[in-house]
Design an enzyme around this catalytic site. Structure first.
Site, PDB file in Angstrom:
ATOM      1  N   ASP A 260      -9.653   4.531   9.707  1.00 23.79           N
ATOM      2  CA  ASP A 260      -8.888   3.688  10.626  1.00 23.79           C
ATOM      3  C   ASP A 260      -9.352   3.694  12.081  1.00 23.79           C
ATOM      4  O   ASP A 260      -8.519   3.707  12.979  1.00 23.79           O
ATOM      5  CB  ASP A 260      -7.411   4.095  10.564  1.00 23.79           C
ATOM      6  CG  ASP A 260      -6.843   3.874   9.172  1.00 23.79           C
ATOM      7  OD1 ASP A 260      -6.759   2.720   8.753  1.00 23.79           O
ATOM      8  OD2 ASP A 260      -6.525   4.862   8.498  1.00 23.79           O
TER       9      ASP A 260
ATOM     10  N   ASP B 144      -6.715  -3.481  10.677  1.00 27.35           N
ATOM     11  CA  ASP B 144      -5.932  -2.299  10.316  1.00 27.35           C
ATOM     12  C   ASP B 144      -6.621  -1.045  10.835  1.00 27.35           C
ATOM     13  O   ASP B 144      -7.551  -0.549  10.197  1.00 27.35           O
ATOM     14  CB  ASP B 144      -5.749  -2.210   8.800  1.00 27.35           C
ATOM     15  CG  ASP B 144      -4.944  -0.981   8.411  1.00 27.35           C
ATOM     16  OD1 ASP B 144      -4.225  -0.439   9.278  1.00 27.35           O
ATOM     17  OD2 ASP B 144      -5.039  -0.549   7.240  1.00 27.35           O
TER      18      ASP B 144
ATOM     19  N   LYS C 211      -7.130   2.447  -2.487  1.00 29.93           N
ATOM     20  CA  LYS C 211      -7.713   3.457  -1.600  1.00 29.93           C
ATOM     21  C   LYS C 211      -8.434   4.488  -2.452  1.00 29.93           C
ATOM     22  O   LYS C 211      -8.080   4.691  -3.622  1.00 29.93           O
ATOM     23  CB  LYS C 211      -6.603   4.111  -0.769  1.00 29.93           C
ATOM     24  CG  LYS C 211      -7.137   4.906   0.411  1.00 29.93           C
ATOM     25  CD  LYS C 211      -6.056   5.171   1.452  1.00 29.93           C
ATOM     26  CE  LYS C 211      -6.629   5.982   2.599  1.00 29.93           C
ATOM     27  NZ  LYS C 211      -5.672   6.175   3.681  1.00 29.93           N
TER      28      LYS C 211
ATOM     29  N   HIS D  71      -8.322  -5.863   4.889  1.00 28.49           N
ATOM     30  CA  HIS D  71      -7.989  -5.068   6.062  1.00 28.49           C
ATOM     31  C   HIS D  71      -9.319  -4.708   6.690  1.00 28.49           C
ATOM     32  O   HIS D  71     -10.126  -4.019   6.060  1.00 28.49           O
ATOM     33  CB  HIS D  71      -7.248  -3.790   5.681  1.00 28.49           C
ATOM     34  CG  HIS D  71      -5.778  -3.970   5.611  1.00 28.49           C
ATOM     35  ND1 HIS D  71      -4.917  -2.928   5.338  1.00 28.49           N
ATOM     36  CD2 HIS D  71      -5.000  -5.068   5.813  1.00 28.49           C
ATOM     37  CE1 HIS D  71      -3.676  -3.387   5.364  1.00 28.49           C
ATOM     38  NE2 HIS D  71      -3.707  -4.678   5.645  1.00 28.49           N
TER      39      HIS D  71
ATOM     40  N   ASP E 276     -11.883   9.512   7.891  1.00 28.91           N
ATOM     41  CA  ASP E 276     -10.861   8.621   8.425  1.00 28.91           C
ATOM     42  C   ASP E 276     -11.220   7.169   8.172  1.00 28.91           C
ATOM     43  O   ASP E 276     -12.366   6.754   8.329  1.00 28.91           O
ATOM     44  CB  ASP E 276     -10.675   8.844   9.919  1.00 28.91           C
ATOM     45  CG  ASP E 276      -9.571   7.956  10.467  1.00 28.91           C
ATOM     46  OD1 ASP E 276      -8.437   8.080   9.974  1.00 28.91           O
ATOM     47  OD2 ASP E 276      -9.846   7.123  11.337  1.00 28.91           O
TER      48      ASP E 276
ATOM     49  N   HIS F 100     -11.637   2.070   2.689  1.00 28.83           N
ATOM     50  CA  HIS F 100     -11.061   2.716   1.505  1.00 28.83           C
ATOM     51  C   HIS F 100     -12.015   2.881   0.332  1.00 28.83           C
ATOM     52  O   HIS F 100     -11.594   2.888  -0.822  1.00 28.83           O
ATOM     53  CB  HIS F 100      -9.838   1.928   1.038  1.00 28.83           C
ATOM     54  CG  HIS F 100      -8.675   2.060   1.964  1.00 28.83           C
ATOM     55  ND1 HIS F 100      -7.424   1.569   1.670  1.00 28.83           N
ATOM     56  CD2 HIS F 100      -8.560   2.652   3.170  1.00 28.83           C
ATOM     57  CE1 HIS F 100      -6.598   1.834   2.669  1.00 28.83           C
ATOM     58  NE2 HIS F 100      -7.263   2.478   3.589  1.00 28.83           N
TER      59      HIS F 100
ATOM     60  N   ASP G 178      -9.470  -2.912   1.843  1.00 26.27           N
ATOM     61  CA  ASP G 178      -9.576  -2.327   3.186  1.00 26.27           C
ATOM     62  C   ASP G 178     -10.949  -1.671   3.228  1.00 26.27           C
ATOM     63  O   ASP G 178     -11.265  -0.813   2.387  1.00 26.27           O
ATOM     64  CB  ASP G 178      -8.442  -1.314   3.362  1.00 26.27           C
ATOM     65  CG  ASP G 178      -8.452  -0.614   4.710  1.00 26.27           C
ATOM     66  OD1 ASP G 178      -9.533  -0.146   5.128  1.00 26.27           O
ATOM     67  OD2 ASP G 178      -7.389  -0.494   5.331  1.00 26.27           O
TER      68      ASP G 178
ATOM     69  N   TRP H  63       0.867  -1.185   0.000  1.00 25.00           N
ATOM     70  CA  TRP H  63       0.000   0.000   0.000  1.00 25.00           C
ATOM     71  C   TRP H  63       0.896   1.224   0.000  1.00 25.00           C
ATOM     72  O   TRP H  63       1.882   1.267   0.740  1.00 25.00           O
ATOM     73  CB  TRP H  63      -0.916   0.061   1.226  1.00 25.00           C
ATOM     74  CG  TRP H  63      -1.624   1.382   1.288  1.00 25.00           C
ATOM     75  CD1 TRP H  63      -2.677   1.781   0.526  1.00 25.00           C
ATOM     76  CD2 TRP H  63      -1.268   2.516   2.093  1.00 25.00           C
ATOM     77  NE1 TRP H  63      -3.003   3.088   0.809  1.00 25.00           N
ATOM     78  CE2 TRP H  63      -2.159   3.559   1.763  1.00 25.00           C
ATOM     79  CE3 TRP H  63      -0.275   2.754   3.055  1.00 25.00           C
ATOM     80  CZ2 TRP H  63      -2.097   4.821   2.362  1.00 25.00           C
ATOM     81  CZ3 TRP H  63      -0.203   4.007   3.653  1.00 25.00           C
ATOM     82  CH2 TRP H  63      -1.117   5.026   3.303  1.00 25.00           C
TER      83      TRP H  63
ATOM     84  N   GLU I 216      -3.153  -3.092  -2.289  1.00 28.92           N
ATOM     85  CA  GLU I 216      -4.253  -2.496  -1.516  1.00 28.92           C
ATOM     86  C   GLU I 216      -4.631  -1.154  -2.120  1.00 28.92           C
ATOM     87  O   GLU I 216      -3.794  -0.272  -2.276  1.00 28.92           O
ATOM     88  CB  GLU I 216      -3.831  -2.292  -0.051  1.00 28.92           C
ATOM     89  CG  GLU I 216      -4.924  -1.633   0.803  1.00 28.92           C
ATOM     90  CD  GLU I 216      -4.496  -1.367   2.250  1.00 28.92           C
ATOM     91  OE1 GLU I 216      -3.303  -1.500   2.574  1.00 28.92           O
ATOM     92  OE2 GLU I 216      -5.390  -1.014   3.051  1.00 28.92           O
TER      93      GLU I 216
HETATM   94  C1  RNT Z   1      -3.815   3.132   4.886  1.00 27.39           C
HETATM   95  C2  RNT Z   1      -3.862   1.679   4.605  1.00 27.39           C
HETATM   96  C3  RNT Z   1      -2.690   0.882   5.082  1.00 27.39           C
HETATM   97  C4  RNT Z   1      -2.156   1.338   6.416  1.00 27.39           C
HETATM   98  C5  RNT Z   1      -1.136   0.422   7.035  1.00 27.39           C
HETATM   99  C6  RNT Z   1      -0.395   1.094   8.141  1.00 27.39           C
HETATM  100  O1  RNT Z   1      -4.946   3.798   4.540  1.00 27.39           O
HETATM  101  O2  RNT Z   1      -5.046   1.152   5.123  1.00 27.39           O
HETATM  102  O3  RNT Z   1      -3.008  -0.461   5.075  1.00 27.39           O
HETATM  103  O4  RNT Z   1      -3.193   1.541   7.335  1.00 27.39           O
HETATM  104  O5  RNT Z   1      -0.310  -0.063   6.078  1.00 27.39           O
HETATM  105 ZN    ZN Z   2      -5.286  -0.914   5.159  1.00 27.52          ZN
END
Ligand code: RNT
Ligand code: ZN
Length: 417
Positions: A294, A324, A225, A284, A292, A260, A257, A182, A223
């Site tokens: 995360d 994640d 986004k 993820h 955000d 994303h 993820d 990523w 990955e």
């Molecule tokens: C970031 C991605 C990625 C990170 C990690 C730390 O938006 O989700 O996977 O969170 O690699």
């Molecule tokens: Zn991620």
């Protein structure tokens, strides 16, 4: 209600709770090392800004500052979560010492992760790996898509080093290593050339994956986004780019993820689409909130839907699940444990559905009964089965783990200044 009574309720639907518990115990879930220190790592100045469109907010006391502290904190997590933990490291968590002094990311070697291998071996864990393409002076801000050939090469070399490290982790630990690529490559402002960075990105991925590895043991992923903070207008590794890249190579898999995508777009619906084509994919699991991506994973609808889809698609051996997220505003160990336990809950919840019966109702067009049954699932005596799962795993039931965290905070975390 006792476990025996709850088991009987599920049995009346044709669901075997003991079988669900036994199945879940074998499913590895990757625990992300980066929740413990706000994604800082050990290879650069710990006070540098976090870059790449990701952000931790909050300064709750007790952040792990050294490998020893981080490992002690991870041990505390492992004591409090049921299920099969797998470690998940970022390259920035390389461990340097007098014998193995600091090297830059393009020069990292397996030996910089030997202490992590020892840690995993002692605990019987496998380990996944992530090259780190952020929080580094060579992000210009682009990395693998940079028009500056020297910068791009530096990051390609980092990717190749990461392939070698992933191969080492897999060999040493005897479990496959999911190696996730990523980057936060993208732009805050509107670009004039969208294809240039994407073509360079492709070339860089090809160069990284030209490094030899055993495709049975190392699973590289791309990955995607949609955007990141400060990277709002354009992301090089978009969903389409990553899907097409993974589709273009037999040795690369898609990593989704769930933070994303566009806010009403859900990854739970995408799992079956990918598995209609691919034997493997990676996730993820996180919780997106507005900009955000995360926040700590909760036992919420989308986490449940994700897990239901994994189970319904017979994907427990095909979908590599990783957590994640990073929350610096609450006790970090509690954040880890809460998310891990919630993911386990969602998987168990999914394994307790009478899926064959539900599928039959759909195929017969009996949407009335299907709706009724799906709704009644929600108030089944799930808590009893969950407690039993915790007991079978030798881990604390709900209500019994948080006091351990409060004690650890008082005795250990609060002394870190
Ligand atoms: C970031 C991605 C990625 C990170 C990690 C730390 O938006 O989700 O996977 O969170 O690699
Ligand atoms: Zn991620």
């Amino acid at each position: 209600m006792s476990y025996a009574e709850a088991k009987a309720r599920y049995a009346s639907l044709g669901v075997d709770t003991d079988a669900a518990i036994a199945r879940l115990k074998t499913v590895p879930v990757a625990l992300h090392c980066w929740q413990g220190d706000d994604v800082r790592g050990f290879d650069t100045d710990p006070n540098k800004p976090l870059t790449g469109g990701i952000q931790t907010t909050g300064n709750y006391p007790g952040r792990a500052r050294t490998p020893e502290e981080l490992m002690a904190d991870i041990d505390q997590v492992i004591r409090l979560v049921p299920g099969q933990v797998k470690m998940n490291l970022h390259a920035s968590y390389a461990i340097f010492d007098e014998e193995n002094p600091w090297v830059d990311r393009d020069k990292l070697e397996p030996k910089h992760f030997q202490k992590w291998v020892d840690f995993c071996k002692e605990r019987g864990l496998g380990c996944d790996f992530n090259p780190t393409f952020f929080s580094h002076p060579n992000c210009d801000p682009l990395t693998l898509s940079s028009p500056n050939e020297q910068t791009r090469k530096f990051w390609v070399e980092h990717g190749k080093a990461s392939v070698r490290i992933s191969q080492y982790l897999a060999e040493e630990l005897g479990q496959p290593c999911v190696m996730n690529i990523w980057t936060g490559d993208g732009f805050k402002n509107v670009p004039a050339d969208r294809i240039g960075p994407r073509l360079r990105y492709k070339q860089s991925f090809d160069e990284i994956l030209s490094e030899p590895f055993d495709p049975e043991m190392v699973y590289p992923c791309a990955e995607s986004k949609v955007f990141g903070i400060g990277v709002e207008s354009y992301t090089v590794g978009s969903a389409e780019w990553c899907l097409k890249y993974a589709a273009s190579r037999p040795d690369c898999i898609s990593l989704m993820d769930n933070g994303h995508y566009h806010p009403t777009e859900v990854v739970s619906d995408k799992i079956s689409a990918i598995l209609a084509y691919d034997k493997k994919m990676a996730l993820h699991v996180t919780r997106g909130v507005r900009w955000d991506s995360d926040h700590v994973v909760l036992f919420d609808d989308e986490t449940k839907e994700l897990c239901k889809e994994i189970v319904r698609c017979d994907g427990l051996d095909k979908v590599f699940i990783a957590l994640d997220y990073f929350d610096a505003s609450i006790n970090r160990i509690s954040a880890w444990v809460t998310g891990f336990r919630n993911l386990q809950k969602a998987l168990l919840f999914a394994l307790l559905e009478p899926n064959a019966e539900l599928k039959k109702l759909q195929d017969e067009g009996n949407w009335t009964k299907l709706m009724v049954m799906l709704e009644e699932q929600k108030t089944m005596p799930f808590g009893e089965i969950w407690d039993e799962y915790c007991r079978v795993c030798g881990k604390p039931v709900d209500g019994a783990w948080f006091p351990e965290i409060e004690k650890y905070e008082q005795e250990v975390l609060s002394k870190r200044h």
